[in-house]
Enzyme design. Structure first.
Site, PDB file in Angstrom:
ATOM      1  N   HIS A   1       6.857 -40.342  41.914  1.00 20.04           N
ATOM      2  CA  HIS A   1       5.587 -39.941  41.681  1.00 20.04           C
ATOM      3  C   HIS A   1       4.613 -41.025  41.852  1.00 20.04           C
ATOM      4  O   HIS A   1       3.962 -40.654  42.157  1.00 20.04           O
ATOM      5  CB  HIS A   1       6.316 -39.567  40.225  1.00 20.04           C
ATOM      6  CG  HIS A   1       7.331 -38.699  39.758  1.00 20.04           C
ATOM      7  ND1 HIS A   1       6.592 -37.310  39.822  1.00 20.04           N
ATOM      8  CD2 HIS A   1       8.950 -39.214  39.514  1.00 20.04           C
ATOM      9  CE1 HIS A   1       8.368 -37.190  39.040  1.00 20.04           C
ATOM     10  NE2 HIS A   1       9.049 -38.141  38.944  1.00 20.04           N
TER      11      HIS A   1
HETATM   12  O1  RIB Z   1       6.981 -38.991  35.162  1.00 24.22           O
HETATM   13  C1  RIB Z   1       7.333 -39.765  36.213  1.00 24.22           C
HETATM   14  C2  RIB Z   1       6.777 -41.115  36.007  1.00 24.22           C
HETATM   15  O2  RIB Z   1       7.110 -41.683  34.783  1.00 24.22           O
HETATM   16  C3  RIB Z   1       6.447 -42.552  37.096  1.00 24.22           C
HETATM   17  O3  RIB Z   1       5.225 -42.998  37.156  1.00 24.22           O
HETATM   18  C4  RIB Z   1       7.537 -42.999  36.213  1.00 24.22           C
HETATM   19  O4  RIB Z   1       7.437 -44.019  37.844  1.00 24.22           O
HETATM   20  C5  RIB Z   1       7.870 -43.074  35.295  1.00 24.22           C
HETATM   21  O5  RIB Z   1       6.854 -43.820  34.207  1.00 24.22           O
END
Ligand code: RIB
Ligand code: CA
Length: 339
Positions: A264
């Site tokens: 992500h």
């Molecule tokens: O939903 C994904 C996010 O939540 C990313 O930033 C992952 O590192 C967690 O923090």
């Protein structure tokens, strides 16, 4: 009307990006606010390596793991990547309002899976995350972009503590939210779910925002084939990244979710370095900061009729499309350049 998977593009389709993009000739000054975190680790690598970005600091926030682990992980990751010159400072333990939310079931208790990274030879800056961000903004000769890739607590505190510095923030390119389904709940993505009050402060601040949410990051997937590609790379960073990814694939497989991981956070950073990697569209986004079943939902509206009717203006770009194959290739190229 074009559609991407189950998701239907908004009436305006993809629109011109608002986020700045750095160049080799003029690297974009950037602060990353992070809860390292397995995908955070790859995002920080992107910022260290890409010549279009000048990484000015990494600040930590509690999220994937306790904030002390996140701070230590940021120090050790920058040490591993040969970037000990990038200052680190510790931020908020948890949300402005509400319970502590953690994602240790995904990232491990330490936030770094089962990997023991080499110790850093320095400590975090004693002034703390918000003060460090303010000092950098104050002293920078040009506005600075901020890439929050964890809960938005530090960013809300920065906005409310130093309102006069808003003009020195060129853009907030955050990983978080979703105009579609959530992950921490059916409604909410983790970074927003972990501190909806902070997120509402950020989205209603009037600052220029790009929301890199699950709509696009769920197409930024790495699977086990990346392990072979990383195994061919010479540096310790690639080996550590392969270990971190293997931990994720094993966890994902144990939950019957296939052997893959959405990276992500790296998408939020690469959006500021690669102009055509991510397609965006303008939305009006508000955050549900109530304590109901939709707590932490980012409600995105791009319907021109409703926006006109309700006199609402779009307040952010939302990431919707990504060149998934190119994303994986970029990650290999980045780790090929790290020690
Ligand atoms: O939903 C994904 C996010 O939540 C990313 O930033 C992952 O590192 C967690 O923090
Ligand atoms: Ca994160």
């Amino acid at each position: 009307m074009a559609s991407v998977g189950l998701f239907r593009l908004p009436p305006a389709g993809l629109t011109q990006r608002q986020a700045p993009v750095g160049s080799v000739a003029h690297p974009l000054p950037l602060i990353i606010d992070s809860d390292p975190g397995l995908d955070d680790a790859l995002a920080i690598a992107c910022a260290v390596v890409r010549p279009e970005i000048k990484l000015l600091a990494v600040t930590s926030v509690g999220g994937n793991a306790d904030v002390h682990h996140c701070t230590e992980n940021a120090l050790r990751l920058l040490h591993l990547y040969g970037a000990d010159d990038v200052p680190v400072a510790e931020g908020a333990v948890g949300p402005l309002v509400g319970p502590l939310e953690r994602a240790t079931e995904i990232h491990g208790e330490s936030g770094m899976g089962s990997t023991q990274l080499p110790k850093a030879s320095r400590r975090a800056e004693p002034e703390g995350a918000v003060a460090l961000m303010a000092r950098i903004l104050e002293s920078s000769p040009e506005p600075v972009a901020i890439a929050p890739i964890g809960p938005l607590t530090n960013i809300a505190l920065l906005i409310r503590s130093f309102p006069h510095l808003a003009p020195k923030i060129s853009h907030i390119c955050l990983m978080g939210g979703s105009v579609g389904e959530g992950n921490s709940s059916a409604s909410a993505e983790f970074n927003i779910y972990a501190d909806p009050t902070a997120a509402e402060i950020v989205f209603s601040s009037g600052l220029p925002i790009t929301m890199i949410g699950l709509d696009v990051t769920h197409h930024a997937i790495l699977d086990r084939s990346i392990l072979e590609r990383f195994a061919q790379l010479p540096g310790r960073s690639a080996k550590a990244a392969a270990e971190l990814l293997k931990f994720s694939f094993d966890r994902s497989a144990a939950w019957g979710q296939g052997e893959k991981m959405a990276i992500h956070d790296a998408v939020a950073v690469l959006h500021l370095a690669i102009p055509d990697l991510v397609g965006v569209s303008r939305y009006h986004v508000v955050v549900d900061a109530t304590s109901g079943p939709a707590r932490g939902r980012t409600i995105g509206d791009a319907n021109p009729y409703r926006l006109k009717r309700d006199k609402r203006e779009p307040n952010c770009d939302v990431g919707l499309t990504i060149d998934s194959d190119r994303f994986a290739d970029e990650m290999v190229a980045i780790f090929a350049k790290l020690p």
